[in-house]
Design a protein around this motif. Sequence first.
Motif, PDB file in Angstrom:
ATOM      1  N   TRP A   1     -38.338 -74.083 -52.650  1.00 24.25           N
ATOM      2  CA  TRP A   1     -37.208 -73.177 -52.434  1.00 24.25           C
ATOM      3  C   TRP A   1     -37.392 -72.394 -51.156  1.00 24.25           C
ATOM      4  CZ3 TRP A   1     -32.949 -72.950 -55.675  1.00 24.25           C
ATOM      5  CH2 TRP A   1     -33.082 -73.596 -56.922  1.00 24.25           C
ATOM      6  N   ASN A   2     -36.264 -72.130 -50.515  1.00 19.00           N
ATOM      7  CA  ASN A   2     -36.244 -71.192 -49.395  1.00 19.00           C
ATOM      8  C   ASN A   2     -35.097 -70.243 -49.712  1.00 19.00           C
ATOM      9  OD1 ASN A   2     -36.118 -69.812 -47.038  1.00 19.00           O
ATOM     10  ND2 ASN A   2     -35.887 -71.618 -45.713  1.00 19.00           N
ATOM     11  N   GLY A   3     -35.444 -69.099 -50.312  1.00 22.30           N
ATOM     12  CA  GLY A   3     -34.395 -68.214 -50.819  1.00 22.30           C
ATOM     13  C   GLY A   3     -33.666 -68.917 -51.951  1.00 22.30           C
ATOM     14  N   ASP A   4     -32.322 -69.034 -51.822  1.00 27.48           N
ATOM     15  CA  ASP A   4     -31.521 -69.668 -52.867  1.00 27.48           C
ATOM     16  C   ASP A   4     -31.345 -71.160 -52.627  1.00 27.48           C
ATOM     17  OD1 ASP A   4     -31.202 -67.400 -54.243  1.00 27.48           O
ATOM     18  OD2 ASP A   4     -29.237 -66.872 -53.389  1.00 27.48           O
ATOM     19  N   LEU A   5     -31.921 -71.669 -51.555  1.00 27.86           N
ATOM     20  CA  LEU A   5     -31.692 -73.073 -51.219  1.00 27.86           C
ATOM     21  C   LEU A   5     -32.950 -73.902 -51.422  1.00 27.86           C
ATOM     22  CD1 LEU A   5     -29.569 -72.922 -47.948  1.00 27.86           C
ATOM     23  CD2 LEU A   5     -28.806 -73.501 -50.256  1.00 27.86           C
ATOM     24  N   ILE A   6     -32.743 -75.161 -51.815  1.00 21.01           N
ATOM     25  CA  ILE A   6     -33.869 -76.074 -51.931  1.00 21.01           C
ATOM     26  C   ILE A   6     -34.036 -76.760 -50.579  1.00 21.01           C
ATOM     27  CG2 ILE A   6     -34.691 -78.185 -53.030  1.00 21.01           C
ATOM     28  CD1 ILE A   6     -33.327 -77.266 -55.588  1.00 21.01           C
ATOM     29  N   GLU A   7     -35.201 -76.614 -49.965  1.00 22.06           N
ATOM     30  CA  GLU A   7     -35.351 -77.184 -48.625  1.00 22.06           C
ATOM     31  C   GLU A   7     -36.275 -78.400 -48.606  1.00 22.06           C
ATOM     32  OE1 GLU A   7     -37.068 -74.394 -45.904  1.00 22.06           O
ATOM     33  OE2 GLU A   7     -39.043 -74.532 -46.845  1.00 22.06           O
ATOM     34  N   GLY A   8     -36.882 -78.697 -49.745  1.00 24.80           N
ATOM     35  CA  GLY A   8     -37.757 -79.851 -49.783  1.00 24.80           C
ATOM     36  C   GLY A   8     -38.295 -80.034 -51.182  1.00 24.80           C
ATOM     37  N   PHE A   9     -39.311 -80.871 -51.316  1.00 27.04           N
ATOM     38  CA  PHE A   9     -39.836 -81.136 -52.649  1.00 27.04           C
ATOM     39  C   PHE A   9     -41.305 -81.489 -52.578  1.00 27.04           C
ATOM     40  CE2 PHE A   9     -38.634 -85.172 -50.904  1.00 27.04           C
ATOM     41  CZ  PHE A   9     -39.606 -86.055 -51.357  1.00 27.04           C
ATOM     42  N   VAL A  10     -41.954 -81.353 -53.702  1.00 30.55           N
ATOM     43  CA  VAL A  10     -43.334 -81.813 -53.820  1.00 30.55           C
ATOM     44  C   VAL A  10     -43.320 -83.006 -54.757  1.00 30.55           C
ATOM     45  CG1 VAL A  10     -45.686 -81.216 -54.474  1.00 30.55           C
ATOM     46  CG2 VAL A  10     -44.139 -79.442 -53.593  1.00 30.55           C
ATOM     47  N   ASP A  11     -43.891 -84.110 -54.312  1.00 27.79           N
ATOM     48  CA  ASP A  11     -43.998 -85.273 -55.181  1.00 27.79           C
ATOM     49  C   ASP A  11     -45.256 -85.099 -56.024  1.00 27.79           C
ATOM     50  OD1 ASP A  11     -43.112 -88.586 -55.023  1.00 27.79           O
ATOM     51  OD2 ASP A  11     -44.940 -87.954 -56.065  1.00 27.79           O
ATOM     52  N   LEU A  12     -45.063 -85.054 -57.354  1.00 31.19           N
ATOM     53  CA  LEU A  12     -46.170 -84.698 -58.238  1.00 31.19           C
ATOM     54  C   LEU A  12     -47.170 -85.840 -58.425  1.00 31.19           C
ATOM     55  CD1 LEU A  12     -44.206 -82.737 -60.970  1.00 31.19           C
ATOM     56  CD2 LEU A  12     -45.512 -81.808 -59.055  1.00 31.19           C
ATOM     57  N   ALA A  13     -46.730 -87.063 -58.199  1.00 30.74           N
ATOM     58  CA  ALA A  13     -47.665 -88.182 -58.316  1.00 30.74           C
ATOM     59  C   ALA A  13     -48.471 -88.311 -57.025  1.00 30.74           C
ATOM     60  CB  ALA A  13     -46.913 -89.465 -58.616  1.00 30.74           C
ATOM     61  N   LEU A  14     -47.782 -88.183 -55.905  1.00 27.59           N
ATOM     62  CA  LEU A  14     -48.447 -88.276 -54.607  1.00 27.59           C
ATOM     63  C   LEU A  14     -49.217 -87.010 -54.259  1.00 27.59           C
ATOM     64  CD1 LEU A  14     -45.809 -89.749 -52.105  1.00 27.59           C
ATOM     65  CD2 LEU A  14     -48.035 -90.725 -52.665  1.00 27.59           C
ATOM     66  N   GLU A  15     -48.792 -85.899 -54.833  1.00 30.52           N
ATOM     67  CA  GLU A  15     -49.293 -84.569 -54.483  1.00 30.52           C
ATOM     68  C   GLU A  15     -49.103 -84.287 -53.001  1.00 30.52           C
ATOM     69  OE1 GLU A  15     -53.293 -84.940 -56.795  1.00 30.52           O
ATOM     70  OE2 GLU A  15     -52.490 -82.913 -57.040  1.00 30.52           O
ATOM     71  N   ARG A  16     -47.894 -84.490 -52.577  1.00 34.12           N
ATOM     72  CA  ARG A  16     -47.588 -84.267 -51.174  1.00 34.12           C
ATOM     73  C   ARG A  16     -46.251 -83.511 -51.076  1.00 34.12           C
ATOM     74  NH1 ARG A  16     -47.987 -89.758 -48.134  1.00 34.12           N
ATOM     75  NH2 ARG A  16     -50.145 -89.830 -48.798  1.00 34.12           N
ATOM     76  N   ALA A  17     -46.151 -82.645 -50.085  1.00 30.64           N
ATOM     77  CA  ALA A  17     -44.920 -81.860 -49.929  1.00 30.64           C
ATOM     78  C   ALA A  17     -44.077 -82.415 -48.783  1.00 30.64           C
ATOM     79  CB  ALA A  17     -45.278 -80.400 -49.657  1.00 30.64           C
ATOM     80  N   PHE A  18     -42.757 -82.359 -48.962  1.00 25.00           N
ATOM     81  CA  PHE A  18     -41.829 -82.876 -47.949  1.00 25.00           C
ATOM     82  C   PHE A  18     -40.730 -81.853 -47.713  1.00 25.00           C
ATOM     83  CE2 PHE A  18     -43.627 -86.464 -50.176  1.00 25.00           C
ATOM     84  CZ  PHE A  18     -43.827 -87.437 -49.204  1.00 25.00           C
ATOM     85  N   VAL A  19     -40.273 -81.781 -46.483  1.00 25.92           N
ATOM     86  CA  VAL A  19     -39.098 -80.958 -46.202  1.00 25.92           C
ATOM     87  C   VAL A  19     -37.959 -81.912 -45.842  1.00 25.92           C
ATOM     88  CG1 VAL A  19     -38.081 -79.333 -44.551  1.00 25.92           C
ATOM     89  CG2 VAL A  19     -40.318 -78.863 -45.572  1.00 25.92           C
ATOM     90  N   TYR A  20     -36.788 -81.668 -46.464  1.00 22.41           N
ATOM     91  CA  TYR A  20     -35.638 -82.544 -46.230  1.00 22.41           C
ATOM     92  C   TYR A  20     -35.147 -82.411 -44.798  1.00 22.41           C
ATOM     93  CZ  TYR A  20     -35.029 -82.845 -51.337  1.00 22.41           C
ATOM     94  OH  TYR A  20     -35.184 -83.068 -52.655  1.00 22.41           O
TER      95      TYR A  20
END
Length: 682
Positions: free
Chosen positions: A168-187
């Motif tokens: 989250w970035n404030g009220d917006l979702i700006e990316g995700f964490v892949d729980l299997a890969l354990e890696r974070a991504f920004v859209y």
Amino acid sequence: MGQDVRSPRGPRCIALVGPFQSGKTTLLEAIMARTGVIPRAGSVDAGTSVGDASAEARNHKMGVGLTATTTSFMGDSYTFIDCPGSVEFAHDMRAALPAVDAAVVVCEADEKKLPQLQIILRELEELKIPRFLFLNKIDRASQRIRESLMMLQPASRVPLVLRQIPIWNGDLIEGFVDLALERAFVYREHKASEVVELEGGNLDREKEARFSMLEKLADHDDALMEQLLEDIQPPRDAVFDDLARELREGLICPVLLGSAARENGVLRLMKALRHEAPGIEATAKRLGAASTKDAVGYVFKTVHLQHGGKLSLTRILAGHLDDAVVLQSSSGESGKVSGILAVNGATDSKRAAAEAGDTVALGKLDAIKTGDTLGGGKTAPAALIEIAPTPPVLAISIAATDRKDDVKLGQALLRLNEEDPSLTIVQNPRTHDTVLWGQGEMHLRVTLERLRNRFGVNVKSHPPAIGYLETIRKPITQRGRHKKQSGGHGQFGDVVLEIKPLPRGEGFKFQETVVGGAVPRNYIGAVEEGVVDGLNRGPLGFPVIDVQVTLTDGSYHSVDSSDLAFRTAARVGVCEGLPNCQPVLLEPIHTVEIVCPNDATAKINAILSARRGQILGFDTREGWSGWDCVRAMMPEAEIGELIVELRSATAGAGSFTRQFDHMAEVTGRAADQIIAAHRDAA
Ligand SMILES: Nc1nc2c(ncn2[C@@H]2O[C@H](COP(=O)(O)OP(=O)(O)O)[C@@H](O)[C@H]2O)c(=O)[nH]1
Ligand SMILES: [Mg+2]
């Protein structure tokens, strides 16, 4: 146990399903754009999408039939089948689902669409189709994903397993964490997401969410369970294997996040499909298709091209198929393939052959229909798939505006029916009308638009006639005479008829007790015909039933009597007699069984009562949490538009089945109105 399940290779076929307006067609667009089939995504709203491209779909901005289109990703071919979300067009989905390797269920965090989601997941569960949930529209998510998941869980019989958590970035979702890969991504809009450092609060959230994902997986993996209890980190490969295996065995439904409109989460979805969705071998095994050299295929859709022949959209389940091969079908027909086309939405291109796993369109198989299993061997193959029927719920009576178009209308309907077996066409010989039975208002409307747009036939429509009948309450004896003296030969017939009511449901009986040859034997058949003529239209204007007519006496003339004269005399007798028998109107009563989400049950009861329904009972719907089943007796005249009210009271989720039960008397003002309306229409 984390058994090794390597990614299958080869062509896949994936269904995009989900409630109406959840973003399936937009997701298809995003997939096409992200995998490079189209330079940039079109849009449903602007009428530029690959899916839903028919005139009718554009007109209503909704899917009214499936779209199949093929792309490739990391060296493998993927055919996506975008299925309409509306229940009124569910037939295409029902026919296509059995032959796909997996389904992506596109949904929103919207409580109102939960029953629709439940219906779709139920179909997938019953067909044992592995399924991912793609939680779409997260660009405007208004609640925590965990809350959305809790809200959605009751729609699925197996655990929804969150694979990603949002950043989250404030009220917006700006990316995700892949729980299997354990890696974070920004859209990034219209681009692949960017890998970023997983740190701080997000790292803690990741640990917690990952643990809860692993706990769910461990329910079906004892080794993993032990590792979790002993605080040992399971190897990443073992986690991926578990995810794939439990998906394929239908034990879990993994959940991915994304925004189809922004093409976010699309490549992650493709990767999940690549690594975790089963391939054709598993699908063929699920369907019981033996692996052979000869091609085995399943036809899931039939289309008639406007200027060109018929196309049978087919999944090749096993073997190898060459063009110009003769195929046998499970329904005992055969046909020579004339053209194998790759399915690419509107722009199909020729191929030389097809292999197991491919989804192709086969040309000119005129005798082959949707649902057929095809085989390249010498004998007809067994049917591998039975498509569940979709009984129609609404009817209209139609006729060509211009009588000259009658033949054209008949031919067009046959073709439409081949493309869309959820239509039922019934000819009414009495009124010369064609009654079109379908899945709802929109389905029937789109069918009429197709008749006009594609076949150039304009039709007028009106509500179908109700099957009113009449009977009598009082017995009488009536004489019927026909006597005509004209030129040479005259006509003479004379009968005495006893007309009496029969108990409800006994129909029509004819007897004769003539003695002494008052009516010669050879005329008795003609008398019966005359009686039937007379009963065809009773004094109230409807066919008469539940009567017995006995010929007791009469007289004849040795020269002037004939079959025709006796037939006329009998008809005259019936027509003159019936008005004195206290005629009474009968209307058909059906039992209806309605299923609906239980928050709508009270509304449904009110609708039934307002429509002269007599509620017989209600119960929880077996095997469906949160649903009820209501049974009622209802006049046919009131069932006509029932589905329309039912759907509007249940956000489209409710449905009903009906069965004729009996005819019941209608008296008083209600009867007078029906009789008057019928007389005016005649
Ligand atoms: N905000 C937002 N809107 C979307 C998204 N995906 C689809 N839509 C919109 O939702 C509506 C329905 O989309 P469509 O693809 O036609 O849904 P379908 O009925 O499931 O095929 C359209 O107005 C789309 O523009 C998304 O990810 N975010
Ligand atoms: Mg759509």
